[in-house]
Scaffold this active site. Structure first.
Site, PDB file in Angstrom:
ATOM      1  N   SER A 190      30.400 -36.969  47.053  1.00 29.99           N
ATOM      2  CA  SER A 190      30.314 -36.991  45.589  1.00 29.99           C
ATOM      3  C   SER A 190      30.204 -38.430  45.085  1.00 29.99           C
ATOM      4  O   SER A 190      29.262 -39.138  45.418  1.00 29.99           O
ATOM      5  CB  SER A 190      31.524 -36.255  45.003  1.00 29.99           C
ATOM      6  N   ASP A 192      24.985 -27.007  42.141  1.00 24.62           N
ATOM      7  CA  ASP A 192      25.534 -28.313  41.763  1.00 24.62           C
ATOM      8  C   ASP A 192      24.543 -29.011  40.829  1.00 24.62           C
ATOM      9  O   ASP A 192      23.353 -29.121  41.162  1.00 24.62           O
ATOM     10  CB  ASP A 192      25.745 -29.153  43.025  1.00 24.62           C
ATOM     11  N   HIS A 217      29.520 -27.718  43.742  1.00 22.11           N
ATOM     12  CA  HIS A 217      29.636 -29.136  44.100  1.00 22.11           C
ATOM     13  C   HIS A 217      30.691 -29.378  45.179  1.00 22.11           C
ATOM     14  O   HIS A 217      30.437 -30.125  46.130  1.00 22.11           O
ATOM     15  CB  HIS A 217      29.976 -29.937  42.840  1.00 22.11           C
TER      16      HIS A 217
END
Length: 316
Positions: free
Chosen positions: A164, A258, A288
Site C-alpha cells: 500500500s 481496489d 485493497h
C-alpha cells in the site's frame, strides 16, 4: 467483480466493527492496531519464531529510524544472505512493524526465501510529512549497503518490498536510488500500490467511491503531501515520472476491488515500455487489504506464496 464471498463471510462472522474515521492521528493508529489485533490472528497467516535484531539508523536532518532484521537462522560469522528492505502499509498515517500482519509476513518471507528481511519503522504523517519517510528509507538502504558485512547480508542482492503506502515509498525509493547512489537493487515488490497521488488515474478510471471515501482519501494524501505542487514529483507519484529507465525489475500485485488497481497496472505497463522487467498479478475478488487474510482467501494465500517465490530469485 464482487468482493470474494468467502472473505466477506469470514469478516462478518468475526463481528469486529471496522475502525471509525477520525482526524485524531493517535486515535486513528490506536483503533487500526486494535482492529488488526482482533482480526489478523484469526484470518491471517501464522509465522515462525525467528532470530531478530534491531538497529537505530541515523538520518541526516530527519528523525532516526528503527530497522528490525528478521534472520532465517541465528546469524553467525560468514553469513552472506540476500536482504529485502520492507515498508509497511497504512496510508502513510498509521501501521507499523509492531502490527501482527507485518511481523508475520516478514518472518514468513525470511524463512521461506532464506533471506534477511529488514523492516523499517518509518515516521508517520501528518507529524512527519513527505519526504521524511522516504529519506529514512534511503538512509536505511545506504546503511544496509555500508554495514552489509557486519549484518551478514550481501550488498549485491538487495530487494525492496512494500504494501500500500509502503509500496509507494518503495517505488519512489527506486527513483531516489537511481538519481543518487545507483545501488544495484535486484527486485522491487509493490503490493497494492498507490502511485499517482494527484488521484488523476483513479478519476480517469471512473472508480465509484462514496463522498466520505473520497474525502478520507484526499485527507490522507494531504496529510502525507501537504503541498499540492509536490504531488506530481516522481518521488511522490512514480506513475507520473517521465523517465522509468534503469529501475529494478518489478513484481506488482493489484487487488481487483481496489481504487488503486489501475495505478499498479498502469505502472507495470509503463515499466515494460521502458524495458524494465516486470510481472503483474491481479488478485481477483479482493479489496485493497484482502491479501492479508490468508486463512479466509485462497487468492491471498496464492499471492503471498508468489511473493516468497519472487524473493527466492535473489539466490539465482
Amino acid at each position: 467483480m464482487p468482493v470474494d464471498a468467502h472473505l466477506i463471510r469470514a469478516l462478518t462472522e468475526l463481528g469486529v466493527p471496522a475502525p471509525q474515521a477520525t482526524n485524531d492521528p493517535q486515535e486513528r493508529r490506536k483503533t487500526a492496531f486494535e482492529f488488526e489485533q482482533a482480526v489478523y490472528p484469526r484470518l491471517g497467516a501464522s509465522g515462525p519464531q525467528l532470530p531478530v535484531r534491531e538497529h537505530v539508523v541515523k538520518v541526516e536532518g530527519r528523525p532516526d529510524v528503527l530497522v528490525r532484521l528478521y534472520y532465517p537462522r541465528e546469524p553467525a560469522a560468514g553469513l552472506n544472505l540476500p536482504v529485502c528492505l520492507h515498508f509497511f502499509g497504512g496510508g502513510w498515517r498509521q501501521g507499523g512493524i509492531h502490527h501482527p500482519s507485518v511481523a508475520t509476513h516478514c518472518a514468513v518471507r525470511a524463512s521461506e526465501a532464506n533471506i534477511v528481511v529488514a523492516a523499517i519503522s518509518y515516521a508517520l504523517a501528518p507529524e512527519h510529512p513527505h519526504p521524511t519517510a522516504l529519506e529514512q528509507g534511503y538512509a536505511a538502504l545506504e546503511w544496509l549497503v555500508r554495514e552489509a558485512g557486519a549484518l551478514g547480508i550481501d550488498p549485491g542482492r538487495i530487494a525492496l518490498s512494500g504494501q500500500s503506502a509502503g509500496a509507494n515509498l518503495v517505488a519512489a525509493l527506486t527513483h531516489v536510488n537511481r538519481d543518487r547512489a545507483r545501488h544495484p537493487l535486484a527486485l522491487q515488490i509493490l503490493e497494492v500500490p498507490g502511485l499517482d497521488l494527484t488521484l488523476t488515474h483513479i478519476h480517469r478510471n471512473a472508480v465509484e467511491l462514496a463522498d466520505e471515501q473520497w474525502a478520507d482519501l484526499e485527507r490522507m494524501i494531504a496529510d502525507y503531501v501537504p503541498w499540492a505542487e509536490d504531488r506530481r514529483s516522481p518521488y511522490v507519484s512514480p506513475l507520473l515520472a517521465e523517465d522509468l529507465h534503469d529501475l529494478p525489475p518489478a513484481y506488482i500485485i493489484t487487488a481487483d476491488c481496489d481504487p488503486f488497481r489501475g495505478d499498479g497496472e498502469a505502472y507495470a505497463a509503463a515499466l515494460a515500455a521502458a524495458e524494465v522487467p516486470v510481472a503483474a498479478l491481479r488478485l481477483v475478488g479482493l479489496p485493497h487489504d484482502g491479501g492479508l487474510y490468508e486463512k479466509a482467501s485462497l487468492t491471498a494465500r496464492t499471492a503471498q506464496a508468489a511473493i516468497a517465490t519472487a524473493l527466492r530469485t535473489l539466490h539465482d
